[in-house]
Design a protein around this motif. Structure first.
Motif, PDB file in Angstrom:
ATOM      1  N   LEU A 249       3.890   7.220   7.053  1.00  0.00           N
ATOM      2  CA  LEU A 249       2.707   7.981   6.670  1.00  0.00           C
ATOM      3  C   LEU A 249       3.138   9.202   5.867  1.00  0.00           C
ATOM      4  CD1 LEU A 249      -0.324   7.725   7.102  1.00  0.00           C
ATOM      5  CD2 LEU A 249      -0.109   9.222   9.075  1.00  0.00           C
ATOM      6  N   SER A 250       2.545   9.398   4.712  1.00  0.00           N
ATOM      7  CA  SER A 250       2.946  10.484   3.818  1.00  0.00           C
ATOM      8  C   SER A 250       1.781  11.418   3.534  1.00  0.00           C
ATOM      9  CB  SER A 250       3.456   9.912   2.495  1.00  0.00           C
ATOM     10  OG  SER A 250       2.412   9.232   1.806  1.00  0.00           O
ATOM     11  N   ALA A 251       2.129  12.595   3.013  1.00  0.00           N
ATOM     12  CA  ALA A 251       1.100  13.556   2.618  1.00  0.00           C
ATOM     13  C   ALA A 251       0.217  12.969   1.517  1.00  0.00           C
ATOM     14  CB  ALA A 251       1.754  14.853   2.154  1.00  0.00           C
ATOM     15  N   ARG A 252       0.817  12.196   0.642  1.00  0.00           N
ATOM     16  CA  ARG A 252       0.051  11.578  -0.446  1.00  0.00           C
ATOM     17  C   ARG A 252      -0.988  10.609   0.106  1.00  0.00           C
ATOM     18  NH1 ARG A 252       0.009   7.091  -3.654  1.00  0.00           N
ATOM     19  NH2 ARG A 252      -0.569   7.394  -5.849  1.00  0.00           N
ATOM     20  N   ALA A 253      -0.613   9.831   1.127  1.00  0.00           N
ATOM     21  CA  ALA A 253      -1.557   8.892   1.730  1.00  0.00           C
ATOM     22  C   ALA A 253      -2.734   9.632   2.359  1.00  0.00           C
ATOM     23  CB  ALA A 253      -0.847   8.033   2.776  1.00  0.00           C
ATOM     24  N   LEU A 254      -2.453  10.764   2.999  1.00  0.00           N
ATOM     25  CA  LEU A 254      -3.515  11.553   3.625  1.00  0.00           C
ATOM     26  C   LEU A 254      -4.435  12.151   2.569  1.00  0.00           C
ATOM     27  CD1 LEU A 254      -1.562  13.427   6.459  1.00  0.00           C
ATOM     28  CD2 LEU A 254      -2.814  11.270   6.585  1.00  0.00           C
ATOM     29  N   GLU A 255      -3.857  12.696   1.515  1.00  0.00           N
ATOM     30  CA  GLU A 255      -4.673  13.295   0.461  1.00  0.00           C
ATOM     31  C   GLU A 255      -5.524  12.247  -0.249  1.00  0.00           C
ATOM     32  OE1 GLU A 255      -2.250  15.602  -2.139  1.00  0.00           O
ATOM     33  OE2 GLU A 255      -1.536  16.945  -0.557  1.00  0.00           O
ATOM     34  N   SER A 256      -4.982  11.030  -0.400  1.00  0.00           N
ATOM     35  CA  SER A 256      -5.755   9.952  -1.019  1.00  0.00           C
ATOM     36  C   SER A 256      -6.956   9.598  -0.149  1.00  0.00           C
ATOM     37  CB  SER A 256      -4.871   8.711  -1.214  1.00  0.00           C
ATOM     38  OG  SER A 256      -3.846   8.975  -2.147  1.00  0.00           O
ATOM     39  N   LEU A 257      -6.744   9.559   1.181  1.00  0.00           N
ATOM     40  CA  LEU A 257      -7.843   9.274   2.103  1.00  0.00           C
ATOM     41  C   LEU A 257      -8.914  10.349   2.003  1.00  0.00           C
ATOM     42  CD1 LEU A 257      -9.229   7.861   4.476  1.00  0.00           C
ATOM     43  CD2 LEU A 257      -7.735   9.179   6.011  1.00  0.00           C
ATOM     44  N   TYR A 258      -8.508  11.606   1.998  1.00  0.00           N
ATOM     45  CA  TYR A 258      -9.482  12.699   1.932  1.00  0.00           C
ATOM     46  C   TYR A 258     -10.266  12.644   0.621  1.00  0.00           C
ATOM     47  CZ  TYR A 258      -6.386  14.502   5.600  1.00  0.00           C
ATOM     48  OH  TYR A 258      -5.619  14.646   6.725  1.00  0.00           O
ATOM     49  N   SER A 259      -9.570  12.324  -0.464  1.00  0.00           N
ATOM     50  CA  SER A 259     -10.229  12.247  -1.768  1.00  0.00           C
ATOM     51  C   SER A 259     -11.251  11.111  -1.795  1.00  0.00           C
ATOM     52  CB  SER A 259      -9.179  12.037  -2.862  1.00  0.00           C
ATOM     53  OG  SER A 259      -9.793  11.896  -4.128  1.00  0.00           O
ATOM     54  N   GLU A 260     -10.893   9.964  -1.231  1.00  0.00           N
ATOM     55  CA  GLU A 260     -11.811   8.828  -1.195  1.00  0.00           C
ATOM     56  C   GLU A 260     -13.036   9.140  -0.349  1.00  0.00           C
ATOM     57  OE1 GLU A 260      -9.790   5.355   0.085  1.00  0.00           O
ATOM     58  OE2 GLU A 260      -8.395   5.321  -1.604  1.00  0.00           O
TER      59      GLU A 260
ATOM     60  N   ARG B 195     -14.434   5.173  13.513  1.00  0.00           N
ATOM     61  CA  ARG B 195     -15.184   4.890  12.282  1.00  0.00           C
ATOM     62  C   ARG B 195     -14.321   4.984  11.030  1.00  0.00           C
ATOM     63  NH1 ARG B 195     -18.958   8.336  14.731  1.00  0.00           N
ATOM     64  NH2 ARG B 195     -18.272  10.021  13.355  1.00  0.00           N
ATOM     65  N   THR B 196     -13.386   5.934  11.023  1.00  0.00           N
ATOM     66  CA  THR B 196     -12.682   6.239   9.772  1.00  0.00           C
ATOM     67  C   THR B 196     -11.166   6.160   9.873  1.00  0.00           C
ATOM     68  OG1 THR B 196     -14.492   7.733   9.157  1.00  0.00           O
ATOM     69  CG2 THR B 196     -12.428   7.958   7.944  1.00  0.00           C
ATOM     70  N   ILE B 197     -10.573   6.838  10.855  1.00  0.00           N
ATOM     71  CA  ILE B 197      -9.118   6.985  10.871  1.00  0.00           C
ATOM     72  C   ILE B 197      -8.401   5.688  11.213  1.00  0.00           C
ATOM     73  CG2 ILE B 197      -7.187   8.222  11.899  1.00  0.00           C
ATOM     74  CD1 ILE B 197      -9.099  10.565  12.425  1.00  0.00           C
TER      75      ILE B 197
ATOM     76  N   TYR C   6     -14.340  13.308  18.521  1.00  0.00           N
ATOM     77  CA  TYR C   6     -13.062  12.869  17.946  1.00  0.00           C
ATOM     78  C   TYR C   6     -12.951  11.348  17.941  1.00  0.00           C
ATOM     79  CZ  TYR C   6     -10.947  17.549  17.753  1.00  0.00           C
ATOM     80  OH  TYR C   6     -10.629  18.845  17.446  1.00  0.00           O
ATOM     81  N   VAL C   7     -13.333  10.719  19.054  1.00  0.00           N
ATOM     82  CA  VAL C   7     -13.252   9.257  19.140  1.00  0.00           C
ATOM     83  C   VAL C   7     -14.149   8.620  18.077  1.00  0.00           C
ATOM     84  CG1 VAL C   7     -13.824   7.258  20.577  1.00  0.00           C
ATOM     85  CG2 VAL C   7     -12.575   9.186  21.571  1.00  0.00           C
TER      86      VAL C   7
ATOM     87  N   ARG D 145     -18.141   7.980   1.715  1.00  0.00           N
ATOM     88  CA  ARG D 145     -17.731   7.927   3.116  1.00  0.00           C
ATOM     89  C   ARG D 145     -17.325   6.518   3.553  1.00  0.00           C
ATOM     90  NH1 ARG D 145     -20.567  10.377   6.649  1.00  0.00           N
ATOM     91  NH2 ARG D 145     -21.523  11.854   5.194  1.00  0.00           N
ATOM     92  N   THR D 146     -17.802   5.472   2.821  1.00  0.00           N
ATOM     93  CA  THR D 146     -17.409   4.106   3.160  1.00  0.00           C
ATOM     94  C   THR D 146     -16.181   3.660   2.378  1.00  0.00           C
ATOM     95  OG1 THR D 146     -18.873   3.137   1.488  1.00  0.00           O
ATOM     96  CG2 THR D 146     -19.797   3.492   3.692  1.00  0.00           C
TER      97      THR D 146
END
Length: 424
Positions: free
Chosen positions: A120-131, A106-108, A100-101, A136-137
């Motif tokens: 923090l919104s659902a849209r921001a999370l979905e944008s991160l997952y899509s990117e 590295r990412t979160i 987890y760390v 991965r970078t």
């Protein structure tokens, strides 16, 4: 409350201020429980016309209602701070925490760490997952030199610097990142830092259906024969994994006290794991104990194995005791050191490669499950032997194809036992 009192209350709790060519609506939402600072909800209305002031007045009413209904965020701390507090309180296995760390650092944290948790919104999370699923970078899609190992000016062409190529993050890794973010946000809801978690409504990558690939019965026979040719102890270990479906860490943690020769069972209570070269016992994956029945041939093999261990230790003036491990490590003279889980997997992989069989140790667990299901053993019994929770739901999800084959066999058996109809 009179209209005048209501108006004074609104002015005390909120205000409309002119900021250049726009209006700022600000409403007090109380004191931040973490920082101790005042928290305000704000909205901006473009323009300074009479209509803009009317719109600002409506927005103030809306924000006041949110505060009164306790739907407003109570803290302005960053997501990075929430992560740190969550890591202090959450109970995780050491290996899981390390994993987890790694995702967090590295990412979160680089991506969402500075964002206020209330924003923090659902849209921001979905944008991160899509990117991440694209690259991965999270690059901008333009080629660039991935790494420079020298300081100062230098010629990338001459130095043959490696150009960046987008590498998408696996869906399973993105789902793991979502699970971590969800855990942090759920804790923030419990601590009353936010009213609800956007992770609950954010869409994450779909989980790929499990595709177990057990060795065929012919390949399984070749594997176990080769294991016994190499070493009787090793052959017994491979045989036991194949016939019981236990996990790698569980077979390494098995002690003689958990082998009941009279009843013909073994108790699986613990698992052995290595972390940074240091081994330790822990609970099983599902934190449950299970008892697995053994067939007569397996019992005989274990009896012979116990006798070999007893003779080997006797040469060193050591008595075999029930608390000793069934399968010892490379230093077989030391009964306090079990077989390393990594060494078990590595040795099995090397053996399979010599036989030109594309498989791994965990596939023996699949072999045990699929053979039982194909033979018509009921789902609950198979789930119990494997240590699956949920009354067989996990077993059904992973081995759906073999459950269907077992169901077909059951139908044929039942049909064969039905009374024959007389021809008309």
């Amino acid at each position: 409350m009179t209209a005048q009192d209501s108006s004074e209350e609104r002015r005390r709790r909120g205000s409309v201020r002119r900021r250049g060519n726009s209006l700022q609506v600000r409403v007090s939402a109380g004191v931040d429980p973490v920082t101790g600072k005042d928290v305000y909800l704000t909205e901006t209305v473009k323009g300074v016309t009479r209509a803009a002031y009317k719109q600002a007045d409506k927005l103030m009413t809306k924000l006041l209602a949110e505060v009164d209904e306790q739907r407003a965020t109570s803290t302005a701390v960053t997501f990075s701070h929430a992560i740190d507090e969550w890591l202090k309180n959450v109970e995780l296995e050491d290996n899981t925490r390390d994993s987890y760390v790694g995702y967090i650092e590295r990412t979160i944290r680089p991506t969402l760490g500075k964002v206020q948790i209330r924003k923090l919104s659902a849209r921001a999370l979905e944008s991160l997952y899509s990117e991440l699923r694209r690259c991965r970078t999270r690059c901008d899609g333009k080629p660039f030199v991935e790494k420079h190992k020298v300081l100062g000016d230098h010629d990338c062409v001459k130095s043959k610097c490696k150009p960046h190529k987008c590498s998408p993050m696996a869906a399973s890794s993105v789902r793991q990142i979502h699970a971590i973010i969800s855990g942090v946000l759920n804790a923030a809801v419990r601590w009353e830092w936010i009213a609800s978690s956007p992770a609950k409504v954010a869409q994450k990558p779909k989980q790929k259906p499990p595709q177990p690939d057990p060795p065929s019965p012919a390949d399984a026979a070749r594997l176990v024969d080769e294991a016994f040719k190499m070493d009787d102890d090793w052959g017994t270990l491979v045989w036991l994994v194949m016939t019981t479906g236990v996990r790698r860490g569980e077979i390494c943690a098995l002690r003689w006290s958990r082998v009941n020769f009279e009843e013909g069972t073994i108790d699986i209570r613990r698992s052995y794991t290595l972390r940074r070269g240091i081994g330790k016992e822990k609970d099983t994956k599902t934190h449950q104990m299970r008892r697995i029945a053994l067939d007569n041939e397996t019992l005989v093999l274990l009896m012979e194995h116990r006798q070999r261990c007893r003779e080997r230790l006797a040469e060193l003036d050591i008595e075999l005791t029930p608390d000793m491990y069934v399968f010892l490590g490379v230093r077989k003279a030391d009964p306090t050191v079990p077989y390393s889980p990594h060494a078990v997997s590595s040795r099995y992989k090397d053996m399979a490669e010599r036989l030109k069989i594309d498989t791994h140790l965990h596939a023996l667990r699949h072999y045990s499950a699929t053979e039982l299901l194909t033979a018509g053993v009921d789902l609950r019994t198979v789930a119990g032997r494997l240590g699956h929770g949920g009354g067989g739901a996990t077993t059904l999800r992973v081995y759906a194809a073999w459950v269907a084959a077992s169901d077909r066999k059951a139908a044929e058996i039942l049909g064969s036992r039905m009374p024959k109809r007389k021809p008309k």
